[in-house]
Design an enzyme around this catalytic site. Structure first.
Site, PDB file in Angstrom:
ATOM      1  N   PRO A  18      18.031 -83.828  -1.388  1.00  0.00           N
ATOM      2  CA  PRO A  18      17.443 -84.998  -1.522  1.00  0.00           C
ATOM      3  C   PRO A  18      16.139 -84.971  -1.027  1.00  0.00           C
ATOM      4  O   PRO A  18      15.619 -84.518  -0.009  1.00  0.00           O
ATOM      5  CB  PRO A  18      18.227 -86.374  -0.402  1.00  0.00           C
ATOM      6  CG  PRO A  18      19.458 -85.987  -0.049  1.00  0.00           C
ATOM      7  CD  PRO A  18      19.636 -84.077  -0.358  1.00  0.00           C
ATOM      8  N   GLY A  19      15.092 -85.701  -1.898  1.00  0.00           N
ATOM      9  CA  GLY A  19      14.003 -85.865  -1.600  1.00  0.00           C
ATOM     10  C   GLY A  19      12.779 -84.486  -2.177  1.00  0.00           C
ATOM     11  O   GLY A  19      11.519 -84.573  -1.558  1.00  0.00           O
ATOM     12  N   VAL A  20      13.134 -84.353  -2.546  1.00  0.00           N
ATOM     13  CA  VAL A  20      12.589 -82.202  -2.915  1.00  0.00           C
ATOM     14  C   VAL A  20      12.390 -83.254  -4.547  1.00  0.00           C
ATOM     15  O   VAL A  20      11.335 -82.293  -5.050  1.00  0.00           O
ATOM     16  CB  VAL A  20      13.468 -81.397  -3.639  1.00  0.00           C
ATOM     17  CG1 VAL A  20      14.142 -80.789  -2.115  1.00  0.00           C
ATOM     18  CG2 VAL A  20      15.189 -81.782  -4.529  1.00  0.00           C
ATOM     19  N   GLY A  21      12.273 -83.981  -5.110  1.00  0.00           N
ATOM     20  CA  GLY A  21      11.391 -84.503  -6.656  1.00  0.00           C
ATOM     21  C   GLY A  21      12.247 -84.664  -7.632  1.00  0.00           C
ATOM     22  O   GLY A  21      11.242 -84.558  -8.838  1.00  0.00           O
ATOM     23  N   SER A  32      31.789 -69.682   4.187  1.00  0.00           N
ATOM     24  CA  SER A  32      30.769 -68.425   4.596  1.00  0.00           C
ATOM     25  C   SER A  32      30.507 -68.832   6.039  1.00  0.00           C
ATOM     26  O   SER A  32      29.859 -67.197   6.661  1.00  0.00           O
ATOM     27  CB  SER A  32      29.605 -68.836   3.922  1.00  0.00           C
ATOM     28  OG  SER A  32      29.482 -70.121   4.482  1.00  0.00           O
ATOM     29  N   LYS A  34      19.596 -71.748   3.784  1.00  0.00           N
ATOM     30  CA  LYS A  34      20.015 -71.278   4.139  1.00  0.00           C
ATOM     31  C   LYS A  34      19.049 -70.111   5.159  1.00  0.00           C
ATOM     32  O   LYS A  34      18.880 -70.622   6.395  1.00  0.00           O
ATOM     33  CB  LYS A  34      21.253 -70.244   4.335  1.00  0.00           C
ATOM     34  CG  LYS A  34      22.775 -70.593   4.426  1.00  0.00           C
ATOM     35  CD  LYS A  34      24.084 -69.808   3.821  1.00  0.00           C
ATOM     36  CE  LYS A  34      25.560 -70.921   3.375  1.00  0.00           C
ATOM     37  NZ  LYS A  34      26.271 -69.609   3.257  1.00  0.00           N
TER      38      LYS A  34
END
Length: 797
Positions: free
Chosen positions: A384-387, A705, A748
């Site tokens: 969320p929030g990366v455009g 992982s 990461k």
């Protein structure tokens, strides 16, 4: 009637069996006119029993009230003076023979009265006993005598039944059941009355039949009347048949339309609907619609023209035509194919995101070479929030197209995508068709937001309904259940957004081209804040650069000490908080310029919320740092383990999923098999119990992982060697000690960089992913790529 007026409603039950029970000598007279003549002893089927009678006048209303008090019976007498109202009638205006009726129910409103009456007997007026306030009369009740049929009566009766049957079969105005009822009436007198009441006779002819007391005379009176009526019906049918054969289809339509217009004019509702229909026809003629859709619209317009405007079905037709005639069947916006201009717009709106911008510019290049190329189906995936959503708006602006966004989060009803069928009340088209009408063009940028959060239940599976929408080979003939005709979606450019792809069904995932928008580095966030976020917040809070200035150290400190996210939403909130405090100080009269530095942040944002996690830790036995990816970006995990005397049992806590539990068991088996190589007691894992815990226990965690991290923790316990605190690792482990590749390396790495990690151990096959990681994110990090678990132990312990 007016609901606020005085209303009386009296019901009289249990009166069906009271016929001729308590008849008195005097009865009130209810004079009726028009085409209603009440016959006695009609069969109890509509429309004969009971009769609905509506009259006006104080004399009638008072007579009905008196009848209800004393009976409830009254005389229904035909009056033949149409020029007089009922309050001024005299004996000379009345017929002497009428019907004694039983009033079943009545309703009064002033001088208007509505009542239901059932005919009981013929009566003859002997003497008018009262004229005001209503008329009363002494009568003789004429009982229907049994009449034995002689040859003449039998012939008359058969002729009447035959004529009546021919009239019913010839004219469409009569129901077939009427002829069946005649066959079941045994009494000649009542049969004659029934036929006279059913056939559309003149009122005077019906009154003649009613006035005949003798059954034989009654049948002789009715027979010529029926013969004449049959001739009229046959002639009417022949005229209609001949006229219909001669009139062409166009003339017939015009004739019927004019007839309908005349009927609507009499009803007072023709003006609006006729104008509306003509407007629809004109609009349809001007539109370039597919042939199938055009025929469907013409069919609905024709149906609407034949309906009353207040009909519920007319509303359904009108709504359908409103949607059909206002969709952009042939309306397209012209694409702006200037690639340099498009690149400039994309760079103005968004920082970095090179892969996504290149894909859009490639599409424009192909479009310029082949204008009929089908629109791509893109899916932006990232935290969320990366455009992701704002990028869709920028694409629409750069291409000169309309932008439509629909949120799919939480949608569980298939009809939200494909629409409801028109058989349902309140049915509407789906969101795809609604969006196209909103855009007013058939080639908008259509954003399907939060496609990974679609649900499904008993109402259907919306993700399955999207399979047709998001398939370039099928969406040229998309069918919405409401429209029920094909609509071409091939010109639409669909862009979906998602936080993660594993929740999207494989069939739907296969139809989309996935573009990852990964989290931003600290330097990228600082650049975005400087170029986009701070100017926007200053404008929203009524500030200028002369009121508030951010130093680079201040911006970096907000990013590192007050936010921890892959996107930018929390960063913008914190910047907005600073702007609000500055705006308040200016409103209070402190007119001075504010410069925000790292040292002053606590004045505006309070104490530091996030400290470097690694800086506070020393190397410990049984504690190692792992890396994971969530829908919100990358995170670091501190995996802890303790050992106690026992039987080799393994306990896992911290909201760990099934995959992670299996990975822990695989790690334990792998480590226990390497006792000689690692130089620890082979019985260590058989004589001790192990407890592995992953902190932040309220947050679910899963995935393979963390395999090499868990293995490192177990080796640390077995060998009593500390794990370096500035080393973080990620990778899946096999039983043979091989380190297998993982996903989300960039997220990461960003999380490790923010936490203060110095060395990252990752699978060798993930080395290719380094090219996607910005150089400033890799700065200061030492990457170690391994393919065996032994290499991990050498670097971490």
């Amino acid at each position: 009637m007016n609901q606020n007026s005085e209303t009386k409603l009296n019901n009289n039950e249990n009166t069906e069996n009271e016929e001729n029970a308590d008849i008195v000598e005097e009865f009130p007279i209810i004079p009726i006119s028009g085409d209603l003549v009440v016959f006695p002893h009609m069969p109890p089927i509509p429309p004969f029993s009971p009769h609905h009678i509506a009259l006006s006048g104080m004399m009638v209303a008072t007579a009905v009230e008196d009848a209800m008090v004393n009976g409830p019976r009254a005389l229904c007498i035909f009056h033949h003076n149409e020029e007089k109202d009922t309050d001024n009638l005299t004996k000379d205006d009345l017929s002497l023979i009428g019907s004694l009726v039983q009033i079943v129910k009545y309703k009064k409103d002033g001088e208007n009265v509505l009542f239901l009456a059932q005919g009981r007997s013929r009566v003859k007026i002997e003497e008018i006993t009262q004229n005001t306030p209503f008329m009363k009369a002494k009568v003789t009740v004429i009982e229907e005598e049994e009449h034995e049929l002689d040859d003449q009566s039998e012939a008359l009766l058969r002729s009447i039944v035959d004529l009546f049957t021919q009239i019913v079969e010839t004219s469409p105005h009569y129901q077939e059941e009427f002829a069946i009822v005649v066959q079941n009436i045994d009494n000649p007198g009542r049969l004659t009355d029934y036929v006279a009441s059913v056939v559309s006779l003149k009122t005077q002819d019906r009154q003649k039949v009613l006035a005949e007391i003798n059954v034989l005379n009654r049948m002789e009176t009715l027979l010529p009347i029926l013969t004449k009526e049959l001739n009229v019906v046959e002639l009417e049918t022949k005229i209609q048949s001949d006229a219909q054969a001669e009139i062409s289809d166009l003339q017939r339509e015009h004739f019927l339309r004019e007839q309908m217009r005349a009927i609507q004019k009499e009803l007072g509702d023709n003006e609006d609907i006729s104008v509306e229909i003509e407007e629809m026809r004109q609009k349809l003629a001007e539109m370039n619609m597919p042939e199938k859709a055009k025929k469907a619209a013409e069919r609905e317009i024709k149906r609407l023209s034949q309906m009353q405007s207040f009909s519920p079905e007319a509303t359904v037709c009108r709504n359908y035509l409103d949607w059909t005639l206002n969709l952009p069947w042939d309306k397209s916006t012209e694409d702006s194919l200037d690639i340099k201009k498009a690149q400039k717009i994309l760079d103005e709106d968004h920082y970095n995101l090179i892969k996504v911008k290149d894909r859009i510019l490639e599409f424009l290049a192909v479009r310029s070479l082949k204008p009929e190329a089908k629109g791509p189906i893109l899916c932006f995936v990232g935290p969320p929030g990366v455009g992701k959503t704002s990028l869709g708006k920028s694409i629409a602006r750069s291409m000169g197209r309309q932008f439509v966004r629909i949120s799919l989060g939480g949608i569980r009803d298939e009809a939200e995508i494909r629409g409801h069928r028109r058989t349902y009340i309140g049915s509407m088209p789906g969101r795809i068709i609604k969006g196209l009408r909103q855009a007013e063009s058939n080639n908008p940028i259509f954003m399907l937001d939060e496609i990974d959060k679609l649900g499904s239940d008993f109402r259907g599976d919306p993700s399955s309904a999207l399979l047709e929408v998001l398939d370039p080979e099928q969406n040229s003939s998309f069918v919405d259940n409401y429209l029920d005709v094909d609509f071409d979606l091939s010109k639409v450019m669909f862009i979906a957004t998602a936080n993660q792809m594993h929740t999207v069904p494989p069939a739907l995932r296969d139809r989309m081209e996935t573009l990852e928008l990964l989290g931003y580095t600290t330097n990228e966030k600082a650049m975005i804040a400087k170029q986009y976020l701070i100017p926007r917040q200053l404008d929203q809070h009524g500030l200028t650069k002369s009121n508030l200035t951010f130093r680079k150290s201040g911006i970096l400190s907000v990013i590192e000490s007050y936010t921890r996210e892959s996107g930018l939403r929390n960063l913008e909130r914190e910047l907005g908080k600073i702007c609000r405090k500055v705006a308040r100080s200016i409103a209070q009269g402190e007119d001075k310029k504010t410069i925000v530095t790292a040292k002053k942040l606590n004045q505006y944002l309070g104490p530091i919320e996030f400290h470097p996690e690694i800086a506070e830790r020393n190397g410990e036995i049984g504690v190692a740092t792992g890396l994971s990816v969530t829908p919100h970006g990358g995170e670091i995990l501190f995996i802890e383990a303790t050992v106690t005397k026992g039987e080799g049992k393994l306990m896992l806590t911290g909201q760990i999923g099934d995959v992670m539990q299996e990975s822990a068991k695989a790690a334990m088996s792998c480590v226990s098999s390497k006792s000689e190589v690692l130089n620890f007691d082979p019985k260590f894992f058989k004589e001790h119990d192990f407890h592995i815990h992953v902190p932040a226990g309220a947050i679910p965690k899963d995935g393979p992982s963390a395999g090499i991290t868990i293995a490192t923790v177990l080796v640390s316990l077995a060998t009593q060697r500390k794990v370096s605190p500035d080393v973080a690792m990620t990778g899946e482990i096999s039983l043979r000690g091989r380190v297998l590749p993982i996903g989300g390396l960039k997220e990461k790495v960003l999380a490790a960089k923010q936490a203060g990690i110095k060395m990252i151990i990752a699978p060798e096959k993930n080395q290719k992913d380094l090219v996607e990681i910005p150089d400033d994110a890799k700065e200061g990090l030492n990457f170690v790529f391994v393919n065996q678990i032994d290499q991990v132990f050498k670097k971490a312990l």
